[in-house]
Design a protein around this motif. Structure first.
Motif: not given
Length: 314
Positions: A69-92
């Motif tokens: 909850g804290v580490a995985k989703f925190g990093l994911l949401f910050i990464g997407m907010d920093a510019g990681m595209p949604a489609g690429l995030a779903s893949l990587v």
């Protein structure tokens, strides 16, 4: 599987895939850590009053809550907010299957087969190709944050395997209670109370609907349906449907967000999905040799591979 169950598995994969697009839109309404905290708050309440008491030790609930909850989703949401595209995030993010196999080898002593090792190599080639694709048009730091999120997901998968919750929905709801306060605290420290208050004051029906989707539809409904399918069918039958998640993720991002899907990304998708399939659907040598009850902590159903929790909600 019955046709109705096949449709349910595809529906869950679609819900989880589209969720990346919903998260991308939601990040326009909320700071990433506050958004993640709201997601778990709404997922836990009021569901926690209806699922009964926890069915595993609190140490597992707290551990998974912090790592997932804290580490995985925190990093994911910050990464997407920093510019990681949604489609690429779903893949990587699917590289979590490789991290799961590595952590399971270190912690649980599960020795990967040659096929599994080959799958890990193929998946890593897919990540490398995706990094090249992202490096031509996006921030590699955001890419690295999503990779780190996938590593945390792998650790949480092994912790979940150790916990061996008899009721996955009950477990997920109680896990959702853990990250709320840490995420809110981190949000106040890093994103600032002014930004958080501005986001909450500006909350409209669209923003509320986004939170409801990522909390109730993706987490509660999606995880509950997936757990029911795993209860009714071998993991080897259910798990392949999770490979549809990046398909729906990339397609929805292209359709609703206009994200381009070039040749490099298609190649990365082919390598990653193929590698993850080999990695996650091939039992380890230890699991093959293990003898015990069908639903024991190390094994999935008697006629399926270990439950690596591939495809859990995002």
């Amino acid at each position: 599987m019955r046709p109705a169950h096949i449709c349910l598995a595809v529906f869950v994969a679609a819900v989880w895939g589209v969720n990346f697009t919903v998260v991308e839109v939601g990040l326009g309404h909320f700071p990433p850590l506050l958004f993640s905290a709201l997601r778990f708050l709404v997922a836990a309440l009021p569901a926690v009053f209806f699922v009964g008491r926890p069915k595993v030790a609190w140490k597992w609930i707290v551990a998974v809550g912090l790592v997932l909850g804290v580490a995985k989703f925190g990093l994911l949401f910050i990464g997407m907010d920093a510019g990681m595209p949604a489609g690429l995030a779903s893949l990587v993010l699917q590289i979590q299957a490789v991290f799961t196999a590595v952590v399971a080898h270190v912690v649980l002593g599960e020795r990967p087969t040659g096929v599994r090792l080959a799958g890990m190599g193929v998946a890593l080639c897919g990540v490398g190709l995706a990094a090249v694709d992202e490096g031509t048009g996006g921030p590699l730091g955001a890419f690295a944050l999503v990779i780190a999120a996938a590593a945390c997901w792998g650790v949480s998968n092994v912790l979940t395997r150790k916990a061996s919750p008899p009721d996955p929905l009950n477990f997920m709801v109680w896990v959702s209670t853990v990250p709320v306060l840490p995420l809110l605290g981190l949000s106040l420290l890093t994103e600032g109370p002014a930004r958080d208050l501005d986001a909450l004051r500006a909350l409209d029906w669209r923003g509320a609907g986004i939170v409801v989707y990522v909390a109730w539809i993706t987490t509660v409904l999606g995880f509950g349906a997936w757990g029911r399918l795993l209860h009714r069918h071998p993991a080897s039958t259910v798990a392949p449907f999770s490979l549809l998640v990046p398909v729906f993720g990339m397609s929805s991002a292209a359709l609703f967000l206009g994200e381009p899907i070039g040749p490099l990304r298609w190649g990365a998708a082919a390598l990653l999905v193929g590698g993850v399939a080999l990695t996650s659907l091939t039992p380890s040598r230890t699991a093959r040799a293990a003898v015990g009850p069908p639903d024991g902590p190390a094994n999935g159903p008697a006629d399926g591979p270990p439950r690596d929790r591939v495809g859990e909600p995002v």
